[in-house]
Scaffold this motif. Structure first.
Motif, PDB file in Angstrom:
ATOM      1  N   PRO A 189       0.781  -1.332   0.035  1.00 16.78           N
ATOM      2  CA  PRO A 189      -0.003   0.171   0.141  1.00 16.78           C
ATOM      3  C   PRO A 189       0.827   1.323   0.039  1.00 16.78           C
ATOM      4  O   PRO A 189       0.454   2.194  -0.671  1.00 16.78           O
ATOM      5  N   ALA A 190       2.046   1.121   0.705  1.00 15.16           N
ATOM      6  CA  ALA A 190       2.745   2.491   0.765  1.00 15.16           C
ATOM      7  C   ALA A 190       3.362   2.737  -0.593  1.00 15.16           C
ATOM      8  O   ALA A 190       3.508   4.005  -0.827  1.00 15.16           O
TER       9      ALA A 190
ATOM     10  N   GLY B 298      -1.841   4.227  -0.287  1.00 15.81           N
ATOM     11  CA  GLY B 298      -2.184   3.791   0.963  1.00 15.81           C
ATOM     12  C   GLY B 298      -3.729   3.726   1.283  1.00 15.81           C
ATOM     13  O   GLY B 298      -4.308   3.377   1.873  1.00 15.81           O
ATOM     14  N   LEU B 299      -4.883   4.206   0.031  1.00 13.47           N
ATOM     15  CA  LEU B 299      -6.082   4.253   0.157  1.00 13.47           C
ATOM     16  C   LEU B 299      -6.879   3.664  -1.135  1.00 13.47           C
ATOM     17  O   LEU B 299      -6.485   3.279  -1.941  1.00 13.47           O
ATOM     18  N   PRO B 300      -8.090   3.290  -0.554  1.00 14.14           N
ATOM     19  CA  PRO B 300      -8.940   2.850  -1.827  1.00 14.14           C
ATOM     20  C   PRO B 300      -8.872   4.090  -2.836  1.00 14.14           C
ATOM     21  O   PRO B 300      -9.061   5.097  -2.357  1.00 14.14           O
ATOM     22  N   PRO B 301      -9.346   3.775  -4.195  1.00 13.88           N
ATOM     23  CA  PRO B 301      -9.686   2.575  -4.665  1.00 13.88           C
ATOM     24  C   PRO B 301      -8.295   1.732  -5.063  1.00 13.88           C
ATOM     25  O   PRO B 301      -8.494   0.535  -5.327  1.00 13.88           O
ATOM     26  N   GLN B 302      -7.283   2.387  -5.051  1.00 13.72           N
ATOM     27  CA  GLN B 302      -5.922   1.816  -5.326  1.00 13.72           C
ATOM     28  C   GLN B 302      -5.696   0.395  -4.375  1.00 13.72           C
ATOM     29  O   GLN B 302      -5.175  -0.434  -4.883  1.00 13.72           O
ATOM     30  N   ILE B 303      -5.987   0.625  -3.189  1.00 13.82           N
ATOM     31  CA  ILE B 303      -5.709  -0.464  -2.080  1.00 13.82           C
ATOM     32  C   ILE B 303      -6.990  -0.864  -1.670  1.00 13.82           C
ATOM     33  O   ILE B 303      -7.937  -0.162  -1.144  1.00 13.82           O
ATOM     34  N   ASN B 304      -7.313  -2.061  -1.630  1.00 14.46           N
ATOM     35  CA  ASN B 304      -8.264  -2.929  -1.147  1.00 14.46           C
ATOM     36  C   ASN B 304      -8.033  -3.714  -0.035  1.00 14.46           C
ATOM     37  O   ASN B 304      -7.253  -4.631   0.075  1.00 14.46           O
ATOM     38  N   TYR B 305      -8.529  -3.155   1.065  1.00 10.84           N
ATOM     39  CA  TYR B 305      -7.888  -3.521   2.555  1.00 10.84           C
ATOM     40  C   TYR B 305      -8.310  -4.961   2.779  1.00 10.84           C
ATOM     41  O   TYR B 305      -7.773  -5.588   3.393  1.00 10.84           O
ATOM     42  N   THR B 306      -9.474  -5.430   2.278  1.00 12.12           N
ATOM     43  CA  THR B 306      -9.894  -6.808   2.415  1.00 12.12           C
ATOM     44  C   THR B 306      -8.951  -7.726   1.687  1.00 12.12           C
ATOM     45  O   THR B 306      -8.278  -8.644   2.350  1.00 12.12           O
ATOM     46  N   VAL B 307      -8.478  -7.420   0.421  1.00 14.88           N
ATOM     47  CA  VAL B 307      -7.553  -8.201  -0.163  1.00 14.88           C
ATOM     48  C   VAL B 307      -6.140  -8.385   0.848  1.00 14.88           C
ATOM     49  O   VAL B 307      -5.150  -9.144   0.838  1.00 14.88           O
ATOM     50  N   LEU B 308      -5.735  -7.081   1.185  1.00 16.10           N
ATOM     51  CA  LEU B 308      -4.495  -6.934   1.864  1.00 16.10           C
ATOM     52  C   LEU B 308      -4.607  -7.668   3.165  1.00 16.10           C
ATOM     53  O   LEU B 308      -3.542  -8.552   3.595  1.00 16.10           O
ATOM     54  N   GLY B 309      -5.592  -7.543   3.807  1.00 11.36           N
ATOM     55  CA  GLY B 309      -6.074  -8.564   5.136  1.00 11.36           C
ATOM     56  C   GLY B 309      -5.768  -9.899   4.984  1.00 11.36           C
ATOM     57  O   GLY B 309      -5.315 -10.667   5.672  1.00 11.36           O
ATOM     58  N   GLU B 310      -6.229 -10.453   3.833  1.00 13.02           N
ATOM     59  CA  GLU B 310      -5.845 -11.707   3.335  1.00 13.02           C
ATOM     60  C   GLU B 310      -4.686 -12.398   2.999  1.00 13.02           C
ATOM     61  O   GLU B 310      -4.372 -13.466   3.120  1.00 13.02           O
ATOM     62  N   ALA B 311      -3.885 -11.249   2.476  1.00 13.24           N
ATOM     63  CA  ALA B 311      -2.576 -11.738   1.945  1.00 13.24           C
ATOM     64  C   ALA B 311      -1.368 -11.537   2.852  1.00 13.24           C
ATOM     65  O   ALA B 311      -0.497 -12.231   2.676  1.00 13.24           O
TER      66      ALA B 311
ATOM     67  N   ARG C 270       3.022  -1.818   5.389  1.00 17.10           N
ATOM     68  CA  ARG C 270       3.555  -0.388   5.492  1.00 17.10           C
ATOM     69  C   ARG C 270       2.462   0.342   4.622  1.00 17.10           C
ATOM     70  O   ARG C 270       2.463   0.311   3.538  1.00 17.10           O
ATOM     71  N   ASN C 271       1.555   1.483   5.075  1.00 18.58           N
ATOM     72  CA  ASN C 271       0.539   1.933   4.400  1.00 18.58           C
ATOM     73  C   ASN C 271       1.331   3.383   3.852  1.00 18.58           C
ATOM     74  O   ASN C 271       0.783   4.048   2.836  1.00 18.58           O
ATOM     75  N   TYR C 272       2.418   3.905   4.507  1.00 19.61           N
ATOM     76  CA  TYR C 272       2.564   5.205   4.180  1.00 19.61           C
ATOM     77  C   TYR C 272       4.151   5.442   4.224  1.00 19.61           C
ATOM     78  O   TYR C 272       5.002   4.698   4.264  1.00 19.61           O
ATOM     79  N   ASP C 273       4.500   6.914   4.416  1.00 20.58           N
ATOM     80  CA  ASP C 273       5.917   6.924   4.257  1.00 20.58           C
ATOM     81  C   ASP C 273       7.003   6.589   5.244  1.00 20.58           C
ATOM     82  O   ASP C 273       6.545   6.205   6.373  1.00 20.58           O
ATOM     83  N   ASP C 274       8.170   6.147   4.623  1.00 19.48           N
ATOM     84  CA  ASP C 274       9.349   5.804   5.863  1.00 19.48           C
ATOM     85  C   ASP C 274       9.142   6.753   6.985  1.00 19.48           C
ATOM     86  O   ASP C 274       9.487   7.892   6.571  1.00 19.48           O
ATOM     87  N   ILE C 275       9.707   6.365   8.103  1.00 18.89           N
ATOM     88  CA  ILE C 275       9.883   7.235   9.157  1.00 18.89           C
ATOM     89  C   ILE C 275      11.097   7.754   9.183  1.00 18.89           C
ATOM     90  O   ILE C 275      12.255   7.127   8.534  1.00 18.89           O
ATOM     91  N   GLU C 276      11.358   9.006   9.742  1.00 20.42           N
ATOM     92  CA  GLU C 276      12.872   9.696   9.953  1.00 20.42           C
ATOM     93  C   GLU C 276      12.938  10.079  11.407  1.00 20.42           C
ATOM     94  O   GLU C 276      11.758  10.107  11.933  1.00 20.42           O
ATOM     95  N   ASP C 277      13.978  10.326  12.043  1.00 18.43           N
ATOM     96  CA  ASP C 277      14.165  10.300  13.193  1.00 18.43           C
ATOM     97  C   ASP C 277      14.069  11.917  13.407  1.00 18.43           C
ATOM     98  O   ASP C 277      14.899  12.703  14.087  1.00 18.43           O
TER      99      ASP C 277
END
Ligand code: A2G
Length: 399
Positions: A174-175, A179-192, A197-204
């Motif tokens: 998703p990242a 990270g959001l519908p319609p590009q990302i289907n959270y049902t499919v993701l939860g099955e696989a 990671r939905n979003y940007d890489d964290i920095e310090d």
């Protein structure tokens, strides 16, 4: 992903944010990506009390591999930095009662330019990781497109399952697709996948932590129902050594707790935050319901709630102010609690507020960029058997 793994959010240590692609073992042998670093961290997790609190994964990220596959087309670890090989490292980690995670990338190359797993290598790589005794795979998404990802992530999920070894699966899918519908289907993701990671890489930096908090809670209507036992949103690693606020909000998010810091030199203060038992038990609550932001005040105070097992709940009062400690007045009734009498434990100070009726007004003092976090449980509810108010509030599945 229904593979029996990660029924609560995974916890452990992950190299990336702090150690990146440091492969210079000649000048920096203690901190380069090498078997020594992962052994050191495994020792720390065992000897400094982390493992017994649940921090059990030791995770390798990018830059561990040699630049070429072997003649059979298998990935190999860099022979200079991992002279004993990954199977030996897995043994070392397992001997300490810990688990080993590894990193791959669905695509031509990893983000750091190492060999990637294109669609035709999925099965080979799944078998290699299983034969090495790996317990978790993070599959990144550099150098592949949306179509390849929609095919590849579920394929890898099946290939890992087919190896017969329990291997938890972390998807960066998703990242790479907003990270959001319609590009990302959270049902499919939860099955696989077990986590993603939905979003940007964290920095310090605090700015980075805040931008992640904003994205996750601004999109909570989509993200919050997607999480549950075996399938977690991953806001990325816990980075700031002194950040009560990050830990509190990560626990509301039911986030994986992967630390990316130097466990060999961690300050006592930072360790106390990361080893706070009440905080960990909130993150690891067996219901696995992700919490939500429920109040945003003009004063820049926000309130977050997560329902927990046994009609308990976690409340975080968060100040985005940058001036001075702020005195905030509210009541549990204001936060939609069922009428009754409650007990509140301050997660960081250990103080208790007894006999807190839902109607009682209370005032707490929140530091700038800080939090007050409470674990709240009912002493007497007027309507019995009730987590329903919170469950409606959180749009969640409470039995
Ligand atoms: O590659 C990507 O940026 C990853 N991001 C990051 O976590 C790290 O693994 C890095 C290594 O090159 C995602 O997985 C979203």
């Amino acid at each position: 992903l229904d593979n029996g793994l990660m029924l609560t959010p995974p916890m452990g240590w992950l190299a990336w944010e702090r150690y990146r692609c440091n492969i210079d073992c000649r000048t920096d042998p203690k901190n380069c990506i090498s078997e020594r670093l992962f052994r050191d961290m495994a020792d720390r997790l065992l000897e400094d009390g982390w493992r017994e609190l649940g921090y059990e994964y030791v995770n390798i990220d990018d830059c561990w591999a040699a630049k070429q596959r072997d003649e059979q087309g298998r990935l190999v670890a860099d022979p200079e930095r991992f002279p004993s090989g990954i199977p030996a490292l897995a043994d070392y980690v397992h001997a300490r009662g810990l688990k080993l995670g590894i990193y791959g990338d669905l695509g031509t190359y990893t983000c750091g330019g190492y060999p990637g797993t294109t669609l035709d290598y999925i099965e080979t790589d799944a078998l290699t990781f299983a034969s090495w005794g790996v317990d978790m795979l993070k599959l990144d998404g550099c150098y592949s497109n949306a179509t390849e990802q929609a095919e590849g992530y579920p394929l890898m999920s099946k290939a890992l399952n087919a190896t017969g070894r329990p291997i938890a699966f972390s998807c960066s899918w998703p990242a790479y697709q907003g990270g959001l519908p319609p590009q990302i289907n959270y049902t499919v993701l939860g099955e696989a996948c077990n986590l993603w990671r939905n979003y940007d890489d964290i920095e310090d930096s605090w700015g980075s932590v805040l931008s992640i908090v904003d994205w996750f809670f601004n999109n909570q209507d989509v993200l919050q129902p997607a999480a549950g036992p075996g399938k977690w949103n991953d806001p990325d690693m816990v980075v700031l050594e002194e950040s009560k606020s990050q830990m509190a909000l990560w626990a509301i998010l039911a986030a994986p707790l992967f630390m990316s810091n130097d466990l060999r030199t961690l300050s006592d203060e930072a360790r106390a935050i990361l080893q706070n038992k009440m905080l960990i038990s909130i993150d690891q609550d067996p219901l696995g319901i992700q919490g939500r932001r429920v109040i945003k005040e003009k004063s820049n105070i926000e309130v977050y709630l997560r329902p927990l097992a046994k009609s308990a709940s976690a409340v975080v009062f968060f100040s985005r102010r940058t001036d001075m400690p702020y005195r905030y007045q509210t009541s549990l009734k204001n936060l939609n609690y069922t009428s009754g009498v409650y007990m509140a434990h301050d997660v960081f100070t250990g103080e208790m507020v007894q006999n807190l009726s839902d109607a009682t007004n209370f005032t707490i003092t929140i530091n700038p960029s800080g939090v007050v976090m409470w674990y709240v449980y009912p002493v007497k509810l007027r309507e019995l058997g009730n987590s329903s108010v919170l469950s409606v509030l959180c749009g969640a599945r409470v039995k």
